[in-house]
Design a protein around this motif. Structure first.
Motif, PDB file in Angstrom:
ATOM      1  N   ALA A 153       0.833  -1.191   0.000  1.00  0.00           N
ATOM      2  CA  ALA A 153       0.000   0.000   0.000  1.00  0.00           C
ATOM      3  C   ALA A 153       0.873   1.248   0.000  1.00  0.00           C
ATOM      4  O   ALA A 153       0.544   2.243  -0.634  1.00  0.00           O
ATOM      5  CB  ALA A 153      -0.927  -0.013   1.216  1.00  0.00           C
ATOM      6  N   ALA A 154       2.006   1.181   0.690  1.00  0.00           N
ATOM      7  CA  ALA A 154       2.896   2.333   0.756  1.00  0.00           C
ATOM      8  C   ALA A 154       3.751   2.455  -0.502  1.00  0.00           C
ATOM      9  O   ALA A 154       4.543   3.383  -0.622  1.00  0.00           O
ATOM     10  CB  ALA A 154       3.785   2.221   1.993  1.00  0.00           C
TER      11      ALA A 154
ATOM     12  N   PRO B  10       3.565  -8.659  -6.155  1.00  0.00           N
ATOM     13  CA  PRO B  10       2.292  -7.945  -6.269  1.00  0.00           C
ATOM     14  C   PRO B  10       1.595  -7.864  -4.910  1.00  0.00           C
ATOM     15  O   PRO B  10       1.874  -8.653  -4.017  1.00  0.00           O
ATOM     16  CB  PRO B  10       1.497  -8.792  -7.256  1.00  0.00           C
ATOM     17  N   ALA B  11       0.696  -6.906  -4.783  1.00  0.00           N
ATOM     18  CA  ALA B  11      -0.023  -6.720  -3.520  1.00  0.00           C
ATOM     19  C   ALA B  11      -0.939  -7.915  -3.253  1.00  0.00           C
ATOM     20  O   ALA B  11      -1.361  -8.591  -4.191  1.00  0.00           O
ATOM     21  CB  ALA B  11      -0.845  -5.437  -3.596  1.00  0.00           C
TER      22      ALA B  11
ATOM     23  N   GLN C 282       4.272 -13.215 -15.003  1.00  0.00           N
ATOM     24  CA  GLN C 282       3.075 -12.953 -14.188  1.00  0.00           C
ATOM     25  C   GLN C 282       3.309 -13.435 -12.751  1.00  0.00           C
ATOM     26  O   GLN C 282       2.892 -14.521 -12.381  1.00  0.00           O
ATOM     27  CB  GLN C 282       1.865 -13.684 -14.771  1.00  0.00           C
ATOM     28  N   SER C 283       3.951 -12.600 -11.958  1.00  0.00           N
ATOM     29  CA  SER C 283       4.263 -13.048 -10.595  1.00  0.00           C
ATOM     30  C   SER C 283       2.987 -13.271  -9.772  1.00  0.00           C
ATOM     31  O   SER C 283       2.970 -14.087  -8.850  1.00  0.00           O
ATOM     32  CB  SER C 283       5.170 -12.044  -9.903  1.00  0.00           C
ATOM     33  N   ASP C 284       1.909 -12.549 -10.097  1.00  0.00           N
ATOM     34  CA  ASP C 284       0.663 -12.758  -9.330  1.00  0.00           C
ATOM     35  C   ASP C 284       0.121 -14.164  -9.546  1.00  0.00           C
ATOM     36  O   ASP C 284      -0.352 -14.803  -8.607  1.00  0.00           O
ATOM     37  CB  ASP C 284      -0.379 -11.693  -9.690  1.00  0.00           C
ATOM     38  N   VAL C 285       0.249 -14.687 -10.765  1.00  0.00           N
ATOM     39  CA  VAL C 285      -0.233 -16.051 -11.022  1.00  0.00           C
ATOM     40  C   VAL C 285       0.624 -17.069 -10.267  1.00  0.00           C
ATOM     41  O   VAL C 285       0.116 -18.037  -9.689  1.00  0.00           O
ATOM     42  CB  VAL C 285      -0.228 -16.345 -12.535  1.00  0.00           C
ATOM     43  N   ILE C 286       1.939 -16.815 -10.233  1.00  0.00           N
ATOM     44  CA  ILE C 286       2.822 -17.715  -9.482  1.00  0.00           C
ATOM     45  C   ILE C 286       2.407 -17.735  -8.011  1.00  0.00           C
ATOM     46  O   ILE C 286       2.309 -18.799  -7.380  1.00  0.00           O
ATOM     47  CB  ILE C 286       4.294 -17.270  -9.625  1.00  0.00           C
TER      48      ILE C 286
ATOM     49  N   GLU D  54      -7.352 -11.001  -6.597  1.00  0.00           N
ATOM     50  CA  GLU D  54      -8.087 -10.680  -7.816  1.00  0.00           C
ATOM     51  C   GLU D  54      -7.759 -11.678  -8.928  1.00  0.00           C
ATOM     52  O   GLU D  54      -8.637 -12.211  -9.600  1.00  0.00           O
ATOM     53  CB  GLU D  54      -7.693  -9.280  -8.310  1.00  0.00           C
ATOM     54  N   THR D  55      -6.423 -11.911  -9.090  1.00  0.00           N
ATOM     55  CA  THR D  55      -5.990 -12.856 -10.122  1.00  0.00           C
ATOM     56  C   THR D  55      -6.588 -14.231  -9.855  1.00  0.00           C
ATOM     57  O   THR D  55      -7.048 -14.917 -10.777  1.00  0.00           O
ATOM     58  CB  THR D  55      -4.455 -12.961 -10.122  1.00  0.00           C
TER      59      THR D  55
END
Lengths: 244, 285
Positions: free
Chosen positions: B57-58, B67-68, B247-251, B74-75
């Motif tokens: 967030a910061a 990723p947050a 896609q680090s969020d998918v990982i 979300e992903t």
């Protein structure tokens, strides 16, 4: 001698020239012994004198021990060990019923537990019992099989003095009611003379002294008339008066 | 050595409590860590999550690398609704379950045969110990040659990873059964079958559960490796593809699902263990 002569006619146990040795060291050297049916016998001896070897031979537990001689024991034999040997993963009632079956088994088990004062503890785990209670459960387990011969290997050795006195009363009471032959191995002279009608001393692999104790029950170890028996037994065990 | 004794006489007697204070006797200092904090297992992970979220967030974290948390969620939602994630999860679960079931059966059966008969021990124990010495993942090339690159080889590898700890711990527990209980069984005239049922198996259960938990963990470990090197479907494949596209969020979604799998299965085994070994609570409490 004993008040129940009619039951003492056929021998329950007969040993003739029984020998047992471990690695060439002779522990039992030709033991001759007859125990009439229904007699309460105590077997005394020093530690290492072969008391337990004799008991294990009669129980048929000495699989890989060299030895010879004749041994006759009844069909139904129960053993009470020094430790209660309850299966920790089995509830008390099922421990008592270990190895028995039949429709009335559970009822018999409950009755046996009630007899040793453990009614209501059927569903307990062995880990929840005190040492004395566990040993009572072990007694109940031996009773359920309606033994003709009860073998007890220092069954009260691990109990505190007060519990032991109570257990003496219980054992004698159970014997009065069920009348099995009893062979009680102990190193405690007082326990032997308070409980048994006949006391044997095992010495150098043979029965060194065979003493009939002709006093009424219940006995108290303070009874002065038991004193002379005690002295003779202690002398046979090699303990003289001034050493005590 | 007698020189040190003089100092003790000068110390005040510690038991001299005032007569009006009956509770003055001090309790000893407890050396145990004390009572457990409520939900103590969750405190550490929750703290990490809070740190992660606040750093994101910061704006202190590169969203391309880490990723947050909400992006990951979300992903996950997107992958779930478009049907990719459910298919991959199911594929992975099926592999793990099949391999685990085979490994569990093999481990238990081999341990019983080897623990209950000397012939069985001679035939089995040495071979399993040998098998243990070879890192199972090192068998992958050979198994691909033998079984092809399909599902069979993956299930076979997982089964091997699972059966070894189950066998080892169950076998050790079987051979460690107290001799006094064997003697008791003889005295009580138990048949061989009842001896096994009433003494051997319950006595070996604690060891079996240790092996089971290791086996469960092992099955996920094997799955991750297998799906990342030789797969065209499954969670590991999803993550592998995501790596190619950055896609680090998918990982992270993949890791999250693996984590949930591991946590749920371990808790399930623990729950069963507590139920089955309920007699042990009376000893440890």
């Amino acid at each position: 001698m004993a008040p129940h002569t009619e039951q003492l006619t056929r021998p329950a146990v007969r040993l003739k020239a029984l020998t047992r040795s471990f690695d060439g060291r002779t522990v039992l050297d030709g033991v001759d012994l007859e125990i009439p049916a229904g007699q309460f016998v105590a077997l005394l001896g020093h530690s290492g004198s072969g008391k337990s070897t004799l008991l294990r031979a009669v129980a048929g537990l000495d699989h890989e021990v060299e030895g010879s001689g004749e041994l006759i024991a009844p069909e139904r034999v129960s053993v009470v060990f020094q430790d209660s040997r309850l299966l920790p993963w089995t509830r008390v009632l099922d421990n008592v019923l270990l190895g028995t079956d039949g429709k009335e088994a559970a009822a018999k088990g409950r009755a046996a537990l009630a007899e040793v004062g453990l009614a209501g503890r059927e569903r307990s785990w062995p880990g929840e019992l005190s040492g004395g209670e566990a040993q009572r459960a072990a007694l109940a387990r031996s009773l359920v099989r309606e033994p003709e011969l009860l073998l007890a290997d220092e069954p009260f050795g691990a109990l505190d003095a007060l519990t032991r006195i109570r257990m003496h009363g219980l054992l004698r009471e159970l014997w009065e009611r069920h009348r099995p032959s009893v062979l009680l191995v102990t190193h405690d002279v007082n326990e032997a003379i308070v409980l048994a009608d006949r006391v044997l001393v095992l010495e150098k692999g043979r029965i060194g002294l065979d003493l009939t104790i002709d006093r009424p029950h219940p006995r108290s170890s303070g009874d002065p008339r038991l004193g002379e028996y005690r002295e003779r037994l202690l002398a046979a065990l090699g303990v003289t008066e001034d050493l005590k | 050595m007698a020189t040190t004794t003089t100092t003790t006489s000068t110390a005040p007697a510690p038991t001299a409590a005032p007569p009006g204070a009956p509770d003055a006797r001090r309790r000893r200092r407890s050396l145990s860590p004390g009572r457990r904090l409520p939900a103590s297992r969750l405190i550490g992970p929750a703290l990490l999550l809070v740190l992660w979220a606040s750093a994101s967030a910061a704006g202190r974290l590169d969203p391309g690398a880490v990723p947050a948390p909400w992006t990951v969620l979300e992903t996950a939602g997107r992958l779930w609704t478009d049907g990719t994630l459910p298919t991959d999860v199911l594929t992975s679960l099926r592999r793990a379950a099949a391999g685990f079931a085979i490994g569990l059966t093999a481990g238990v059966v081999l341990a019983l045969v080897s623990g209950l008969s000397r012939v069985g021990e001679a035939l089995i124990d040495g071979s399993v110990q040998l098998n243990r010495a070879i890192p199972t993942l090192g068998l992958i090339p050979l198994f691909i040659l033998w079984l092809g690159i399909g599902e069979t080889f993956k299930i076979a590898i997982i089964a091997i990873v699972v059966y070894i700890p189950i066998y080892l711990n169950t076998h050790a527990a079987l051979s460690g059964i107290d001799h006094r209980f064997v003697e008791l069984a003889e005295v009580q005239g138990l048949s061989r079958l009842r001896f096994v049922r009433q003494i051997v198996i319950p006595g070996a259960l604690p060891g079996f559960f240790v092996g089971l938990r290791l086996g469960v963990t092992g099955s996920w470990l094997g799955l991750v490796v297998l799906e990342q090197i030789n797969a065209t479907s499954g969670l590991g494949y999803l993550m592998f593809q995501a790596q190619n596209y950055g896609q680090s969020d998918v990982i992270l979604v993949g890791l999250l699902v693996y984590g949930v799998f591991g946590l749920v299965s371990d808790s399930a085994v623990r729950l069963i263990e507590r139920r089955v070994l309920s007699w042990r609570r009376t000893l440890s409490s």
